[in-house]
Design an enzyme around this catalytic site. Structure first.
Site, PDB file in Angstrom:
ATOM      1  N   ARG A  67       0.819  -1.221   0.000  1.00  0.00           N
ATOM      2  CA  ARG A  67       0.000   0.000   0.000  1.00  0.00           C
ATOM      3  C   ARG A  67       0.843   1.257   0.000  1.00  0.00           C
ATOM      4  NH1 ARG A  67      -3.141  -1.344   5.007  1.00  0.00           N
ATOM      5  NH2 ARG A  67      -2.144  -3.364   5.074  1.00  0.00           N
ATOM      6  N   GLU A 104       1.395  -6.426  13.382  1.00  0.00           N
ATOM      7  CA  GLU A 104       0.218  -6.620  14.234  1.00  0.00           C
ATOM      8  C   GLU A 104      -0.337  -8.030  13.999  1.00  0.00           C
ATOM      9  OE1 GLU A 104      -2.933  -3.836  13.454  1.00  0.00           O
ATOM     10  OE2 GLU A 104      -3.985  -4.348  15.301  1.00  0.00           O
TER      11      GLU A 104
HETATM   12  O1  LIG Z   1       3.398  -0.888  11.852  1.00  0.00           O
HETATM   13  P1  LIG Z   1       3.246  -2.322  11.502  1.00  0.00           P
HETATM   14  O2  LIG Z   1       2.639  -3.137  12.605  1.00  0.00           O
HETATM   15  O3  LIG Z   1       4.490  -2.935  10.980  1.00  0.00           O
HETATM   16  O4  LIG Z   1       2.146  -2.412  10.359  1.00  0.00           O
HETATM   17  C1  LIG Z   1       2.055  -1.513   9.287  1.00  0.00           C
HETATM   18  C2  LIG Z   1       2.200  -2.226   7.974  1.00  0.00           C
HETATM   19  O5  LIG Z   1       1.163  -3.202   7.819  1.00  0.00           O
HETATM   20  C3  LIG Z   1       0.542  -3.024   6.557  1.00  0.00           C
HETATM   21  O6  LIG Z   1       1.196  -3.721   5.556  1.00  0.00           O
HETATM   22  P2  LIG Z   1       1.077  -5.284   5.287  1.00  0.00           P
HETATM   23  O7  LIG Z   1       2.315  -5.948   5.776  1.00  0.00           O
HETATM   24  O8  LIG Z   1      -0.237  -5.791   5.799  1.00  0.00           O
HETATM   25  O9  LIG Z   1       1.169  -5.349   3.712  1.00  0.00           O
HETATM   26  P3  LIG Z   1       0.331  -4.824   2.453  1.00  0.00           P
HETATM   27  O10 LIG Z   1       0.597  -3.347   2.332  1.00  0.00           O
HETATM   28  O11 LIG Z   1       0.953  -5.595   1.358  1.00  0.00           O
HETATM   29  O12 LIG Z   1      -1.126  -5.107   2.679  1.00  0.00           O
HETATM   30  C4  LIG Z   1       0.682  -1.534   6.307  1.00  0.00           C
HETATM   31  O13 LIG Z   1       0.544  -1.223   4.937  1.00  0.00           O
HETATM   32  C5  LIG Z   1       2.057  -1.246   6.829  1.00  0.00           C
HETATM   33  O14 LIG Z   1       3.065  -1.515   5.859  1.00  0.00           O
HETATM   34  N1  LIG Z   2      -5.044  -2.471  11.800  1.00  0.00           N
HETATM   35  C1  LIG Z   2      -4.435  -2.234  10.637  1.00  0.00           C
HETATM   36  N2  LIG Z   2      -5.118  -1.687   9.609  1.00  0.00           N
HETATM   37  C2  LIG Z   2      -4.498  -1.461   8.436  1.00  0.00           C
HETATM   38  N3  LIG Z   2      -3.222  -1.758   8.203  1.00  0.00           N
HETATM   39  C3  LIG Z   2      -2.518  -2.303   9.199  1.00  0.00           C
HETATM   40  N4  LIG Z   2      -1.241  -2.692   9.274  1.00  0.00           N
HETATM   41  C4  LIG Z   2      -1.035  -3.194  10.495  1.00  0.00           C
HETATM   42  N5  LIG Z   2      -2.131  -3.127  11.241  1.00  0.00           N
HETATM   43  C5  LIG Z   2      -3.079  -2.560  10.446  1.00  0.00           C
END
Ligand SMILES: O=P(O)(O)OC[C@H]1O[C@H](OP(=O)(O)OP(=O)(O)O)[C@H](O)[C@@H]1O
Ligand SMILES: Nc1ncnc2[nH]cnc12
Length: 179
Positions: A67, A104
């Protein structure tokens, strides 16, 4: 007329309960990305925030898969900077630095090409959400491994109770909205 940013975010970031696993309240930014005025004001504010934190020129914007990519490219263009991807393991073709971290929900490994940044370059790291901060801190490590300097860690949203900003240097993190 430019819409007020807090209203835009509150209206267009959708809460999805128990996704991707029970107990997680997922903040889904896809409705905001699909709305032209909202997308425009979000990119403009992320650009301004990046400039403020950098307090000087920005050479590269590092976007975090997946994202973060969506937002990092228009911000890089607006700053006159280049775009560098930090990707999930196994996706980049040339030699990489690699860092593993906890999220998370689960854990992951991110990579960046070793030659994507050069020592002394000034870098903004951009993502959609800061939650535990594990992802952002991992990308800071990837940037440091190249000898470049992180001058800003920027996200659209922060999930405050998860405490992610405490994993980043004081004064270097900025966000548009804290939930
Ligand atoms: O602060 P944190 O606990 O590390 O979480 C934040 C990250 O989690 C999500 O990505 P995700 O790994 O779900 O990947 P995506 O963007 O491919 O959905 C979001 O886009 C951040 O990169
Ligand atoms: N709760 C949440 N919503 C969206 N993106 C996340 N990445 C990690 N935790 C998330």
């Amino acid at each position: 007329m430019t819409p007020a940013l807090d209203d835009v975010l509150d209206r267009l970031v959708r809460d999805v309960e128990d996704w991707p696993e029970p107990g997680v309240l997922f903040r889904d930014v896809t409705p905001l990305l699909a709305d032209p005025p909202a997308l425009r004001v979000t990119v403009e504010r992320l650009t301004e925030l990046s400039s403020e934190l950098a307090d000087g020129p920005v050479d590269k914007v590092v976007g975090i898969e997946a994202r973060g990519f969506i937002l990092a490219v228009p911000v890089a263009l607006a700053l006159g900077a280049g775009f560098v991807p930090a990707r999930k393991a196994g996706k980049l073709p040339a030699t990489t630095h690699q860092v593993s971290y906890d999220l998370e929900y689960g854990s992951a490994t991110l990579e960046m090409h070793t030659d994507a940044l050069v020592p002394g370059e000034r870098v903004v790291v951009l993502d959609d959400v800061l939650a535990t901060g594990g992802t952002m801190a991992a990308v800071d490590e990837l940037v440091a491994a190249t000898g470049a300097e992180v001058v800003g860690n920027v996200t659209m949203l922060e999930i405050g109770p998860l405490g992610g900003r405490s994993r980043l240097p004081v004064g270097r993190f900025g966000t548009l909205r804290t939930y």
